[in-house]
Design an enzyme around this catalytic site. Structure first.
Site: not given
Length: 322
Positions: A10, A103-104, A128, A211, A269
């Protein structure tokens, strides 16, 4: 030539993303057509995912619940087009020896490695994004980029600025580039505390404290969705954001526990720091002679790798080669 595939997270989104890939590749167009069908009626204003990616508006594309499925789809569209250009039909055939995603992007990397289907991965990242957007809206929160410091200094800033509120290290993106995440007030104090020890800090334009423990309300929803999703061990190493080590690979019996471990890491995560710099350093050490390829959209990961290991040259694919 062996290849390492890097998948953006992202923040990489931009109006016009993957439009050139879809103009050039039937494989990319098919990915977007599938995404449009799967997400029909679920996006703001009834828009299609492709229209938001190609034409915006930017304020909608930048929403967490839109940008996450948008980036995932754009990256997979780029990947399928690249496979076709290499005259390959799979990651194995293309010589992929490792993958990682910021991340994503970890979901994209797992799809490429054969752990999850495109449709299931899209459903997971859409959920998500919705869960993270909801968690962000529930608590005034944000993120702060800390420039020039190390992990010990970042922890010191968090300790000084938290004052009983949430403030943690969220992203270790590259040496000297750490992102803090927490309540709005704590983030504001962090900018001041960073200045006291000679570090630069700036608030980021994000929906909330990703996070960090503020995302804990999304844990259960994502965990339940992952439990219902068919997941297998990746067929090549995929580096986990939480551990900076590869997820378990292989087939049973060696990889029998891999799906359970993978599901747990993806839930963790949400509230744990992304150890991207460590992951990239580990890949560079293990695979120094591989070709490194960053999927669309953007060129963020190439820039980070320059700070992590200058010896690694990253080929970017934001748009098709001329």
């Amino acid at each position: 030539m062996s290849k390492v595939i890097l998948c953006p997270g992202q923040g990489a989104q931009a109006v016009g993303m993957a439009k050139a890939w879809c103009a050039a590749s039937a494989e990319a167009r098919a990915v977007f057509a599938a995404a449009d069908a799967a997400l029909a009626g679920t996006l703001p204003g009834g828009a299609t995912l492709s229209s938001l990616c190609f034409d915006g508006p930017a304020d909608l594309l930048n929403r967490t619940d839109v940008s996450q499925p948008a980036i995932y789809t754009a990256s997979v569209a780029c990947w399928r087009a690249l496979l076709a250009s290499w005259s390959c039909t799979s990651a194995k055939e293309a010589g992929v020896v490792a993958a990682a995603g910021l991340s994503l992007g970890e979901y994209t990397a797992l799809h490429i490695a054969g752990s999850v289907s495109f449709a299931d991965g899209l459903r997971l990242v859409a959920l998500r994004g919705q869960a993270m957007q909801k968690a962000a809206e529930a608590v005034p929160s944000g993120m702060v980029a800390l420039i020039g410091g190390d992990e010990a200094q970042a922890n010191a800033v968090c300790a000084a600025a938290a004052q009983g509120e949430v403030l943690v290290c969220a992203n270790f993106n590259a040496p000297g580039q750490i992102v803090l995440s927490g309540s709005k007030a704590a983030c504001e104090r962090a900018v001041t505390e960073a200045g006291k020890i000679g570090l630069r800090a700036a608030a980021l334009a994000v929906a909330g404290a990703f996070h960090s423990p503020i995302m804990a309300t999304a844990d259960q929803q994502l965990g339940e969705a992952l439990a219902r999703t068919a997941i297998s061990a990746p067929q090549c190493p995929v580096y986990a954001n939480v551990t900076a080590q590869p997820h378990p690979t292989g087939t049973p019996p060696a990889g029998a526990d891999a799906p359970a471990v993978l599901r747990a890491r993806l839930v963790e995560q949400l509230t744990s720091p992304v150890r991207w710099a460590e992951s990239c350093a580990a890949m560079a050490k293990a695979l120094p002679s591989a070709e490194y390829h960053e999927l669309a959209p953007g060129k963020t990961l190439m820039g980070l790798y320059r700070r992590i290991d200058k010896a690694v040259r990253v080929n970017t694919h934001d748009e098709p080669a001329a």
